[in-house]
Design an enzyme around this catalytic site. Structure first.
Site, PDB file in Angstrom:
ATOM      1  N   LEU A 180     -32.029  23.889 -20.724  1.00 65.78           N
ATOM      2  CA  LEU A 180     -33.372  23.033 -20.837  1.00 65.78           C
ATOM      3  C   LEU A 180     -32.956  23.376 -22.187  1.00 65.78           C
ATOM      4  O   LEU A 180     -33.535  24.625 -23.239  1.00 65.78           O
ATOM      5  CB  LEU A 180     -34.864  23.975 -21.504  1.00 65.78           C
ATOM      6  N   HIS A 181     -31.975  22.644 -23.408  1.00 62.12           N
ATOM      7  CA  HIS A 181     -31.399  22.789 -24.573  1.00 62.12           C
ATOM      8  C   HIS A 181     -32.261  21.758 -25.204  1.00 62.12           C
ATOM      9  O   HIS A 181     -33.528  21.249 -25.001  1.00 62.12           O
ATOM     10  CB  HIS A 181     -30.337  22.887 -24.960  1.00 62.12           C
ATOM     11  N   ALA A 182     -32.231  21.394 -26.241  1.00 59.72           N
ATOM     12  CA  ALA A 182     -33.372  21.691 -27.312  1.00 59.72           C
ATOM     13  C   ALA A 182     -33.769  19.687 -27.495  1.00 59.72           C
ATOM     14  O   ALA A 182     -34.707  19.406 -26.860  1.00 59.72           O
ATOM     15  CB  ALA A 182     -33.041  21.002 -28.864  1.00 59.72           C
ATOM     16  N   ALA A 196     -36.031  20.057 -23.374  1.00 58.89           N
ATOM     17  CA  ALA A 196     -37.191  20.896 -23.979  1.00 58.89           C
ATOM     18  C   ALA A 196     -38.051  20.384 -24.743  1.00 58.89           C
ATOM     19  O   ALA A 196     -39.134  20.820 -24.287  1.00 58.89           O
ATOM     20  CB  ALA A 196     -36.921  22.021 -24.658  1.00 58.89           C
ATOM     21  N   GLU A 247     -32.386  12.905 -19.611  1.00 58.68           N
ATOM     22  CA  GLU A 247     -30.440  13.193 -19.409  1.00 58.68           C
ATOM     23  C   GLU A 247     -29.704  12.254 -18.261  1.00 58.68           C
ATOM     24  O   GLU A 247     -30.335  12.399 -17.716  1.00 58.68           O
ATOM     25  CB  GLU A 247     -29.868  14.058 -19.635  1.00 58.68           C
TER      26      GLU A 247
END
Length: 87
Positions: free
Chosen positions: A14-16, A19, A87
Site C-alpha cells: 500500500l504505497h502512495a 493507499a 493497479e
C-alpha cells in the site's frame, strides 16, 4: 461491526497510489473503517496513516467497518482491495 481478513496483492504493497485510492473510497463510507495489521489498528480514511503502516505485498490484514451501512461499506472496500486498488 463487520470484518474480513484479506491478503494485500499489490506488488508494492500500500504505497502512495493504492493507499490514496483506498483512503478516498473509505472517505465516502458512512461507517468507521479501520485495518488491523499485526498489533496496529489504522484509520483507513487517512492516506498518511495507511502509508505509515508500511503494509507490504502478501501481508494479511483485517478490514473492519463499524456503523451505518457497515456491511455495504465492507463489501465495497473488499472488492476494491481484491481488484488491486487500480493497479
Amino acid at each position: 461491526m463487520v470484518s474480513q481478513k484479506l491478503v494485500v496483492k499489490n506488488e508494492s504493497g500500500l504505497h502512495a497510489r493504492p493507499a490514496g485510492v483506498l483512503a478516498q473510497a473509505a472517505s465516502k463510507c458512512s461507517s468507521n473503517v479501520t485495518i488491523v495489521v499485526g498489533d496496529k489498528t489504522v484509520q483507513v480514511k487517512s492516506i498518511l496513516n495507511l502509508m505509515a503502516a508500511a503494509i507490504k505485498c502478501g501481508t494479511e490484514i483485517e478490514l473492519r467497518c463499524d456503523g451505518e451501512n457497515e456491511e455495504e461499506d465492507l463489501k465495497t472496500l473488499v472488492d476494491l482491495i481484491e481488484s488491486g486498488l487500480g493497479e
